[in-house]
Write a protein that holds these residues in place. Structure first.
Motif, short mmCIF file in Angstrom:
data_model
loop_
_atom_site.label_atom_id
_atom_site.label_comp_id
_atom_site.label_asym_id
_atom_site.label_seq_id
_atom_site.Cartn_x
_atom_site.Cartn_y
_atom_site.Cartn_z
N GLN A 29 0.92 -1.35 0.05
CA GLN A 29 0.06 -0.03 0.09
C GLN A 29 0.82 1.27 -0.01
N PHE A 30 2.08 1.21 0.56
CA PHE A 30 2.73 2.56 0.70
C PHE A 30 4.30 2.55 0.33
N GLY A 31 4.67 1.09 -0.09
CA GLY A 31 6.04 0.99 -0.66
C GLY A 31 6.84 1.16 0.39
N ASP A 32 6.26 0.68 1.88
CA ASP A 32 6.94 1.10 3.18
C ASP A 32 7.87 -0.07 3.49
N GLY A 33 8.91 -0.19 2.83
CA GLY A 33 9.98 -1.21 3.19
C GLY A 33 11.11 -0.88 2.30
N ILE A 34 12.10 -2.11 2.54
CA ILE A 34 13.42 -2.31 1.81
C ILE A 34 13.82 -3.45 1.18
N TYR A 35 14.70 -3.46 0.49
CA TYR A 35 15.09 -4.77 -0.25
C TYR A 35 16.58 -4.81 -0.48
#
Length: 291
Positions: A29-35
């Motif tokens: 929903q927010f692109g609230d993350g890392i990879y």
């Protein structure tokens, strides 16, 4: 490319066909993350320490708690290869989001979602031997590109435009200053020296980029971290890009105009040879086999 069946999550290993997330997942929903994308050659991780360190830097930058400490991450990633019996060339995609909760812009009080999976990844041998064509695009991303976040829509649009023009990549620029590519770092060679954008917030601090600095030093090739321009691109002796997927990739055409003689340059070739040696790529898998 084949995805191996067992996926690592914060709750253990799950079959890939059984892994699901709630619709109110903040990464969705927010692109609230890392990879991170970590390269594997003949069953072994390459530059693993650099990737894990960057993972934790990105997490700290967005105030995200990684559900494991660094030693646990190393252990879990080793288990991931073992349980999937990985022997060849592949990559691990690792992602952490802020978790699943009712949609709200502020951080929820919930545990992060963590997962990592293995995907077979053959080396781009033809492209490495012959070089690739690229286009240039205005850099429309945000100001914190050093964070390896899930917010990649501008990168995707630039990469898609490159594909539609039958090109491998898009070189991004802010006004006349070149930053990097949509999914790689970019360099020029001029008068025997390598130039690349310095490690500011405007570029991703690539793990292969860091290794190339060391390889260049070992080869006595000066590498200068200084922004260059679109004009510099057109007059460069050599141009190349680097990433975990692309290695040290020669660029032979920019915006449908040939770079010098249209062949991979000598400095680029030297760096790719050194990369193969550092990654312990077996001779029969090298692009520099004696014919």
């Amino acid at each position: 490319m084949t995805v191996h069946r067992k996926i690592l999550t914060q709750h253990g290993f799950v079959d890939k066909d059984l892994l699901t997330y709630p619709y109110e997942e903040r990464g969705l929903q927010f692109g609230d993350g890392i990879y991170e994308v970590i390269r594997i050659y003949h069953g072994d991780y390459y530059l693993l320490t650099e990737h894990v360190e960057r993972l934790f830097r990105s997490a700290a930058a967005i105030k995200l708690t990684v559900p494991y400490n660094k030693e646990q991450v190393y252990h879990k990633l080793a288990e991931l290869l073992e349980i999937n019996d990985v022997k060849g060339d592949a990559k691990v995609y690792l992602q952490i989001t802020r978790g699943s909760a009712a949609r709200d812009h502020v951080f929820p009080d919930t545990e992060p979602n963590f997962y990592a999976y293995v995907q077979d990844l053959p080396r781009p041998l033809t492209e490495l031997k012959n070089g690739v064509s690229v286009i240039t695009q205005e850099d429309e991303r945000w100001q914190n590109c050093y964070i390896k976040s899930l917010n990649l829509l501008p990168n995707i649009l630039a990469k898609q435009e490159a594909k539609e023009q039958n090109c491998f990549e898009a070189i991004l620029h802010r006004k006349e200053k070149v930053t990097e590519c949509s999914s790689s770092n970019v360099y020029i060679v001029k008068d025997g020296k390598i130039y690349t954008h310095p490690e500011t917030n405007n570029i991703l601090h690539g793990c292969v980029r860091s290794k190339v600095k060391t390889l260049a030093q070992n080869l006595n090739i000066p590498l200068i971290e200084e922004a260059f321009t679109l004009e510099d691109l057109q007059t460069a002796d050599e141009v190349f890009l680097t990433s975990s997927n692309a290695e040290v990739m020669p660029i032979i055409s920019i915006d449908h105009k040939q770079v010098q003689d249209g062949k991979p340059g000598t400095k680029t070739i030297s760096l790719q040879k050194a990369y193969e040696q550092d990654a312990k790529i077996e001779q029969d898998a090298s692009i520099f086999q004696v014919q």
